[in-house]
Each structure stands twice: as structure tokens, then as C-alpha cells.
Design a protein around this motif. Sequence first.
Motif, PDB file in Angstrom:
ATOM      1  N   ARG A  64       0.849  -1.180   0.000  1.00 51.84           N
ATOM      2  CA  ARG A  64       0.000   0.000   0.000  1.00 51.84           C
ATOM      3  C   ARG A  64       0.887   1.234   0.000  1.00 51.84           C
ATOM      4  O   ARG A  64       1.753   1.387   0.846  1.00 51.84           O
ATOM      5  N   THR A  65       0.682   2.099  -0.973  1.00 50.69           N
ATOM      6  CA  THR A  65       1.470   3.327  -1.036  1.00 50.69           C
ATOM      7  C   THR A  65       1.047   4.262   0.095  1.00 50.69           C
ATOM      8  O   THR A  65      -0.023   4.110   0.696  1.00 50.69           O
ATOM      9  N   LYS A  66       1.885   5.238   0.350  1.00 53.42           N
ATOM     10  CA  LYS A  66       1.539   6.234   1.372  1.00 53.42           C
ATOM     11  C   LYS A  66       0.275   6.984   0.972  1.00 53.42           C
ATOM     12  O   LYS A  66      -0.549   7.332   1.830  1.00 53.42           O
TER      13      LYS A  66
ATOM     14  N   ARG B 116      10.768   0.292   0.403  1.00 52.89           N
ATOM     15  CA  ARG B 116      11.419   1.581   0.220  1.00 52.89           C
ATOM     16  C   ARG B 116      11.025   2.236  -1.099  1.00 52.89           C
ATOM     17  O   ARG B 116      11.045   1.619  -2.159  1.00 52.89           O
ATOM     18  N   GLY B 117      10.647   3.503  -0.984  1.00 53.15           N
ATOM     19  CA  GLY B 117      10.272   4.264  -2.163  1.00 53.15           C
ATOM     20  C   GLY B 117       8.847   4.031  -2.634  1.00 53.15           C
ATOM     21  O   GLY B 117       8.405   4.663  -3.592  1.00 53.15           O
ATOM     22  N   VAL B 118       8.137   3.112  -1.957  1.00 50.92           N
ATOM     23  CA  VAL B 118       6.769   2.793  -2.394  1.00 50.92           C
ATOM     24  C   VAL B 118       5.770   2.975  -1.254  1.00 50.92           C
ATOM     25  O   VAL B 118       4.869   3.806  -1.324  1.00 50.92           O
ATOM     26  N   GLY B 119       5.910   2.168  -0.198  1.00 50.23           N
ATOM     27  CA  GLY B 119       4.942   2.239   0.895  1.00 50.23           C
ATOM     28  C   GLY B 119       5.179   1.149   1.917  1.00 50.23           C
ATOM     29  O   GLY B 119       6.309   0.883   2.316  1.00 50.23           O
ATOM     30  N   TYR B 120       4.094   0.468   2.288  1.00 49.39           N
ATOM     31  CA  TYR B 120       4.154  -0.512   3.373  1.00 49.39           C
ATOM     32  C   TYR B 120       3.306  -1.734   3.036  1.00 49.39           C
ATOM     33  O   TYR B 120       2.365  -1.657   2.246  1.00 49.39           O
TER      34      TYR B 120
END
Length: 247
Positions: free
Chosen positions: A181-183, A234-238
Motif C-alpha cells: 500500500r502506497t503512502k 522503500r520508495g513505495v509504501g508498506y
Amino acid sequence: MSEVRVGLVIEDDQDIRELVRVVLSQAGFDVHVASTGSAGVTSARELNPDVITLDLGLPDIDGFEVARQIRKSSDAYIIMLTARAEELDTLMGLEAGGDDYLTKPFRPRELRARVEAMMRRPRASSESKAAVEETDPEMTHNGLAVSAGSRTAVLNGQELRLTRTEFDLLLALLETGRIVRTKADLARRLRNEPYDVGSYVSDADERAVEVHMGNLRKKLGDSIQNPRWLETVRGVGYRLAPLAQGN
């Protein structure tokens, strides 16, 4: 008959205090006000408000400390109101327990929109927790048990004291598992919008998600390098960390 929603305004500037009181009253809240941090902490404890607006520049107690004290006894949504435009102040406010923030001067309709978005998110009372206890299925992952209905998270037999925002982020990752899931996705989730709505998400909104996730990780005692629950892509989300062997 619906339950009356309670709002608390903690603000030393009389004009802004009255403006916020009017905005919350028009949104249907029974509004109480406090002009100092100490009075605000006491009122939060006594009133159990649904939403609190908190000025960071109070005359007696630093607004960050007020938020920390309120968080010891309240899960109210806290919106920080600050004249400080520096990102560091905003991040400190979120780390102290705030859910959202607005920089002064702000538009009354923007404050109302933020409040109404928060209030669309679920809030579980003690009575509702008891009512769903037997029928609400738990989601478990690596020793963490989370109930969406009663809005509880239990780790090693101890219930975690999460803010509503932290709980919503944890629930979002549990629901979607190994899907990243992106920020921006998570910021929309906090607005109670579908992931794919495509509404505008600012850099500040995404940074706020990072801070809330950092606070959540601390409360879980999770490791960034070897996560059990919250994996950063990293660079995308969680996403949810993999299941540990034996679970």
C-alpha cells in the motif's frame, strides 16, 4: 436518537477559539473550550471528547506536552492548529499523538472537512466492544491479534494503546496482507476514501503517514530491519511482514 458528539477546543487566542467553536457547533458538536493547556488536559479527561483541536502555542504548557498528556487517557482525534510552518514542528506534533494538523491561518471549511472525514472513521465504545466480542473474528499475525469490530490490538496478552489513526493504519495492512500500500493509499484510507479514488494527496499527507507508521512501529516494538508486522517497501509504501515460521 444519535449520541451527541463532543468537541473540545484548546486555544488561547480568543478570536480563533470562537471561530473553531462555531465551526464545530455548525458540524453538530457539543463544544467545550479551554484557554490553557492545563485546563485542556483536565477537560479532555472529564469530557471524553470525540475530537480535540489543539493550539501548539499555548501560554502555560507546550502543545506537544499537552497532546502527550491527553493521550494517556483519551483516544480522541486530535487536530493540531499551528502558526509554525516548519515541517519539524508538524512532525513533532504528530509524534506527540496528533492525528492531523492545520497551519494558521486556515479556512473554516477546511477544518470542518478534516473533522468530518475523521468522524466517518469508526470509533468503538466500551459497550460496542462488549457487543461484538463474541461475533467479531480476530485477525492474527505473528502473535498480534486485532479485532476490527472492537478496535482492539493485543500483543502477548497486553492490549496496545493505539491512537485511532495508528489502529486504522494497522488494520489497513492486516486487511491487505502482502499487497503493498502506497503512502497515498493509506492517506486516502485515513480520509475514509477507497484506495482507488485518485483524490489529491500532498507530500505533507504522505509524510504524516510515515510519522504515524513510525509511532505504530515503536508501540509494537517492531524492527525496521527484521519486521514482524510492518514491512517498509522503500520508495513505495508498506505491507504486512511475512508470517514467521511456526505461525
